[in-house]
Scaffold this motif. Structure first.
Motif, short mmCIF file in Angstrom:
data_model
loop_
_atom_site.label_atom_id
_atom_site.label_comp_id
_atom_site.label_asym_id
_atom_site.label_seq_id
_atom_site.Cartn_x
_atom_site.Cartn_y
_atom_site.Cartn_z
N HIS A 123 0.69 -1.05 -0.06
CA HIS A 123 -0.08 -0.14 -0.09
C HIS A 123 0.85 1.38 0.10
O HIS A 123 1.08 1.75 1.17
CB HIS A 123 -0.83 0.15 1.10
N PRO A 124 1.53 1.86 -1.24
CA PRO A 124 2.36 2.67 -1.37
C PRO A 124 1.55 4.06 -0.90
O PRO A 124 2.80 4.91 -0.48
CB PRO A 124 2.83 2.90 -2.55
N VAL A 125 0.62 4.50 -0.77
CA VAL A 125 -0.23 5.62 -0.34
C VAL A 125 0.25 5.99 0.86
O VAL A 125 0.21 6.96 1.49
CB VAL A 125 -1.62 5.75 -0.72
N ARG A 126 0.67 4.76 1.91
CA ARG A 126 0.70 5.03 3.11
C ARG A 126 2.17 5.78 3.14
O ARG A 126 2.31 6.55 4.37
CB ARG A 126 0.61 3.87 3.85
N PHE A 127 2.95 5.66 2.49
CA PHE A 127 4.20 6.46 2.60
C PHE A 127 4.33 7.86 1.81
O PHE A 127 5.22 8.19 1.73
CB PHE A 127 5.32 5.32 1.72
N SER A 128 3.11 8.10 1.23
CA SER A 128 3.13 9.64 0.42
C SER A 128 3.29 10.64 1.55
O SER A 128 3.11 10.58 2.64
CB SER A 128 1.95 9.58 -0.39
N THR A 129 3.99 11.77 0.99
CA THR A 129 4.31 12.83 1.76
C THR A 129 2.93 13.53 2.24
O THR A 129 2.68 13.72 3.50
CB THR A 129 4.91 13.88 1.06
N ALA A 130 2.01 13.45 1.31
CA ALA A 130 0.41 13.92 1.78
C ALA A 130 0.00 13.13 3.16
O ALA A 130 -0.42 13.93 3.91
CB ALA A 130 -0.38 13.92 0.67
N ASP A 282 8.07 13.06 -3.94
CA ASP A 282 8.58 11.93 -3.51
C ASP A 282 7.94 10.63 -4.25
O ASP A 282 6.74 10.65 -4.60
CB ASP A 282 8.50 11.66 -2.11
N ASP A 283 8.76 9.83 -4.61
CA ASP A 283 8.33 8.47 -5.29
C ASP A 283 7.59 7.58 -4.01
O ASP A 283 8.56 6.77 -3.41
CB ASP A 283 9.23 7.89 -6.13
N MET A 284 6.33 7.43 -3.89
CA MET A 284 5.82 6.49 -3.04
C MET A 284 6.18 5.01 -3.28
O MET A 284 6.19 4.17 -2.18
CB MET A 284 4.27 6.82 -2.67
N ASP A 285 6.31 4.56 -4.57
CA ASP A 285 6.50 3.18 -4.74
C ASP A 285 7.87 3.19 -4.12
O ASP A 285 8.15 2.04 -3.66
CB ASP A 285 6.41 2.77 -6.06
N ALA A 286 8.76 3.80 -4.34
CA ALA A 286 10.22 3.76 -4.18
C ALA A 286 10.16 3.75 -2.28
O ALA A 286 10.96 2.89 -1.70
CB ALA A 286 10.77 4.99 -4.30
N ALA A 287 9.52 4.61 -1.61
CA ALA A 287 9.32 4.50 -0.10
C ALA A 287 9.00 3.34 0.26
O ALA A 287 9.32 2.71 1.14
CB ALA A 287 8.52 5.67 0.24
N LEU A 288 7.94 2.53 -0.44
CA LEU A 288 7.49 1.30 -0.16
C LEU A 288 8.33 0.29 -0.09
O LEU A 288 8.82 -0.36 0.75
CB LEU A 288 6.21 1.09 -0.98
N VAL A 289 9.16 0.42 -1.31
CA VAL A 289 10.19 -0.75 -1.61
C VAL A 289 11.42 -0.48 -0.24
O VAL A 289 11.98 -1.50 -0.07
CB VAL A 289 10.93 -0.57 -3.01
N ALA A 290 11.72 0.65 -0.07
CA ALA A 290 12.90 0.99 0.74
C ALA A 290 12.37 0.24 2.19
O ALA A 290 13.16 -0.22 2.97
CB ALA A 290 12.93 2.35 1.06
N GLU A 291 10.93 0.68 2.55
CA GLU A 291 10.79 0.03 3.91
C GLU A 291 10.69 -1.41 3.60
O GLU A 291 11.06 -2.13 4.75
CB GLU A 291 9.06 0.26 3.89
N PHE A 292 10.47 -2.18 2.46
CA PHE A 292 10.49 -3.51 2.67
C PHE A 292 11.98 -4.03 2.75
O PHE A 292 12.33 -5.09 3.27
CB PHE A 292 9.74 -4.05 1.29
N LEU A 293 12.94 -3.39 1.99
CA LEU A 293 14.33 -3.85 2.18
C LEU A 293 14.68 -3.38 3.56
O LEU A 293 15.48 -4.37 4.04
CB LEU A 293 14.96 -2.74 1.27
N GLN A 294 14.22 -2.52 4.45
CA GLN A 294 14.56 -2.49 5.64
C GLN A 294 13.87 -3.76 6.57
O GLN A 294 14.82 -4.14 7.45
CB GLN A 294 13.94 -1.11 6.20
N VAL A 295 12.66 -4.09 6.06
CA VAL A 295 12.37 -5.21 6.74
C VAL A 295 12.93 -6.68 6.68
O VAL A 295 13.53 -7.18 7.28
CB VAL A 295 10.84 -5.60 6.12
#
Length: 340
Positions: A123-130, A282-295
């Protein structure tokens, strides 16, 4: 180096994730076991130039021993592909909607628990700046206690990926596809508060030829008293300048707020294409992927996790029951637990 596998190119987000993974400098391999020969956007030819490797089968992909796997297959295949990846020892990021039934979603959570791996839902919108800005304002108490939210997740009929309108592969139409984005944001804002009832309506008035519903209105009441109304329709015309959008109008005891997740854009006109929206920020898909890589690297609990996905699946299931019966549907608390 971290190894990430991608199962299937059925969902168009797979290519956005490929781009983000390449920028992150990880090794990537793709398997697309259900692609038909020559299918547009599928198979080995579709990943040329992405820097990703190709696996001819899931067995070959798992033999490569990926640290994490992103599941981008058709909705009905999410459970099988997620369970296979977890059994192979990988953490999993599963494309939304998590599953096409509550039973499948619960089984996926149990499989992650059994494997000792993490299950995250895309759910990438969770990571959007807005949204992160809205969430911070609410948690500061700027709006007071939340009372009601109106959410929209509109878009075009996804004609470039025909399986989205195949009830067997997708599990439903606009209600399946678009309710869950707003529900995930509410899950974050309400800290996993339990949904208690759902009332929904749907139709195919704009697209009577469709095999699935293309417009829907879903109302969800939570245990804490918040009432959420969601327009989850594929109501945009084919020449609309973007594929979709997502907004929240939030009513609190002390104030109001409006969020437009895709509002960071320049409106313009392109010859031959007409009106155009040019996004920036900001790219929310990139933020989502960054979170997954952290996991994957730490084993930390992801957000949104499988239990959040299960709550969303239970709401969608209740919405279809309400559409079929015309009644308000009470959600069984047992449906919100993976059991086992």
């Amino acid at each position: 180096m971290t190894r990430i596998g991608i199962i299937s190119l059925a969902h168009g987000h797979a290519f956005s994730y490929l781009k983000a993974l390449r920028a992150a400098g990880v090794e990537v391999r793709v398997a697309d076991p259900h692609a038909t020969p020559g299918e547009a956007g599928r198979g080995a030819a579709a990943i040329e130039g992405t820097g990703a490797g190709w696996s001819a089968s899931l067995d070959e992909l798992f033999a490569w021993r990926p640290d994490g796997v992103i599941v981008c297959s058709e909705n009905v295949r999410h459970r099988d592909h997620t369970e296979a990846a977890l059994a192979a020892g990988a953490h999993v990021l599963c494309e939304k909607p998590m599953a096409t039934s509550v039973a499948d979603a619960a089984a996926m959570v149990r499989a992650a628990d059994t494997a000792g791996r993490r299950l995250m839902i895309a759910h990438p919108v969770r990571f959007s700046t807005a949204f992160t800005s809205l969430r911070a304002a609410i948690e500061r108490g700027d709006l007071g206690d939340l009372l009601a939210v109106t959410g929209t997740n509109n878009g075009k009929v996804p004609g470039d990926r025909p399986w989205f309108t195949d009830p067997e592969l997708a599990g439903g139409g606009a209600v399946t596809d678009h309710t869950v984005h707003v529900i995930d944001l509410m899950d974050a804002l309400l800290h996993g508060d339990s949904p208690v009832s759902v009332h929904a309506r749907a139709n195919r008035l704009l697209h009577p030829e469709s095999a699935v519903e293309t417009a829907g209105l879903v109302q969800v009441r939570y245990a804490g008293g918040v009432l959420v109304t969601i327009d989850c329709s594929w109501s945009r015309p084919a020449d609309y300048p973007t594929w979709g959008g997502l907004t929240l109008d939030v009513v609190g005891a002390d104030g109001l707020a409006r969020m437009d997740a895709f509002g960071t854009r320049v409106d313009g006109h392109i010859t031959g294409r007409g009106q155009a929206w040019l996004p920036y920020g900001d790219d929310m898909d990139a933020a989502l992927v960054a979170e997954f890589l952290q996991v994957v690297r730490t084993g930390d609990e992801p957000q949104p996790d499988g239990r959040a996905g299960l709550r969303g699946t239970a709401i969608v299931h209740a919405a279809y029951t309400s559409i079929r019966t015309g009644e308000v549907v009470t959600i069984d608390p047992a449906a919100l637990s993976p059991g086992g």
